[in-house]
Design an enzyme around this catalytic site. Structure first.
Site, PDB file in Angstrom:
ATOM      1  N   ARG A 216      -2.692   4.823  -9.525  1.00  0.00           N
ATOM      2  CA  ARG A 216      -1.862   3.780  -8.894  1.00  0.00           C
ATOM      3  C   ARG A 216      -1.601   2.716  -9.947  1.00  0.00           C
ATOM      4  NH1 ARG A 216       0.886  -0.038  -7.241  1.00  0.00           N
ATOM      5  NH2 ARG A 216       1.030  -0.715  -5.057  1.00  0.00           N
TER       6      ARG A 216
ATOM      7  N   GLU B 257       9.392   1.690  -0.735  1.00  0.00           N
ATOM      8  CA  GLU B 257       8.726   2.789  -0.046  1.00  0.00           C
ATOM      9  C   GLU B 257       9.704   3.919   0.246  1.00  0.00           C
ATOM     10  OE1 GLU B 257       5.377   3.099   0.964  1.00  0.00           O
ATOM     11  OE2 GLU B 257       5.138   1.425  -0.445  1.00  0.00           O
TER      12      GLU B 257
ATOM     13  N   ARG C  64      -7.267   6.722  -5.279  1.00  0.00           N
ATOM     14  CA  ARG C  64      -6.491   6.659  -6.524  1.00  0.00           C
ATOM     15  C   ARG C  64      -7.143   5.691  -7.503  1.00  0.00           C
ATOM     16  NH1 ARG C  64      -0.875   5.039  -3.709  1.00  0.00           N
ATOM     17  NH2 ARG C  64      -2.269   3.297  -3.175  1.00  0.00           N
TER      18      ARG C  64
END
Length: 292
Positions: free
Chosen positions: A132, A140, A180
């Site tokens: 990330r 998004e 992540r």
């Protein structure tokens, strides 16, 4: 004026012979002392030297050659030291995260290429680290029944063109709630050796091109310049109407989008429907000037 190379005198010649005799005498004395040392001492010294060599080899292999297969193999020590690791980006499935294959040490590039990065999906299974990108939030995409934000596809296309299949450097910061690795990401330098220099900051590039906003939620991590630098770069992109700011700066940010759906999940009318009805009630002229 160069010095005249006068021939050596007889005194100099005799002095050199005396020095040779002294060296020979001292060498004999050292050999005699070595003969008095018990043989077991040599065994201990050899064992110590071998152990030291083995430990050094293990450290070098662990630090520079051992591959980290996936995020589960990232140790607390890696995170505490904020270790930098190098790898090849194998997939970009979202606008602010990606997967990459750790490529430590040498052997991944010509002329010393004897290791390779897998390309098949089955070979990459459980062999990549999900990263990330720290400090930024991108539009998004459509998922979980939610519609995509404006410019989501363009932001994804930009990130793929920028890093897919390329070498990047990731500084491991922490593990997020999705498993992540939140990381500062730098691209490989174009002309300078990657072992000595690192290229541009990927998060800053995304902000500069207008394909991301500064992430300001809990646990946000920023580069050397801090949040102030990120906000400054974002403002420059807004002023230049780049990327997601092409039609103005009043659009819904990724953080606002996620907050709206999080609130809707607690109950109430689906946010997409409510927003659509609100847009229909507004006149076209009002909608046009609301972007300014």
């Amino acid at each position: 004026m160069p010095l005249i190379p006068w021939p050596a005198s007889a005194d100099d010649s005799s002095k050199g012979k005396d020095d040779e005799k002294d060296i020979a005498t001292k060498a004999k004395e050292l050999f005699a002392l070595a003969g008095e040392i018990p043989p077991e001492y040599f065994s201990v010294a050899a064992f110590a030297a071998g152990s030291l060599s083995l430990a050094a080899s293990y450290f070098v292999h662990k630090r520079y050659f051992r591959r980290i297969p996936n995020a589960e193999w990232v140790s607390p020590n890696h995170l505490a030291r904020k270790r930098w690791i190098k790898g090849r980006v194998t997939s970009v499935g979202d606008n602010d995260n990606f997967r990459f294959y750790h490529t430590p040490g040498i052997g991944w590039r010509w002329p010393l290429k004897f290791r390779r990065v897998p390309t098949l999906t089955k070979e990459l299974k459980d062999q990549t680290i999900h990263v990330r990108i720290a400090g930024v939030d991108a539009p998004e995409n459509a998922h979980f029944g939610r519609p995509a934000q404006p410019y989501a596809q363009e932001a994804l296309a930009y990130l793929r063109a920028r890093i897919l299949g390329k070498t990047v450097f990731c500084q491991l910061i922490r593990r997020d709630q999705y498993g992540r690795m939140v990381s500062h990401v730098r691209l490989a330098p174009r002309f300078l050796p990657a072992t000595l220099f690192r290229g541009p900051n990927l998060a800053e590039d995304m902000l500069r091109k207008g394909w991301a906003t500064t992430y300001e939620q809990h646990g946000a991590e920023y580069g050397e310049g801090g949040v102030e630098r990120y906000k400054q770069i974002e403002q420059e992109a807004k002023d230049a109407r780049r990327g997601i700011w092409a039609k103005g700066v009043r659009g819904e940010t990724p953080a606002e989008y996620k907050r709206r759906y999080a609130q809707a999940a607690d109950g109430g009318e689906p946010p997409s429907k409510a927003r659509a009805e609100k847009e229909q009630k507004r006149g076209w002229l009002q909608r046009l000037f609301s972007w300014k």
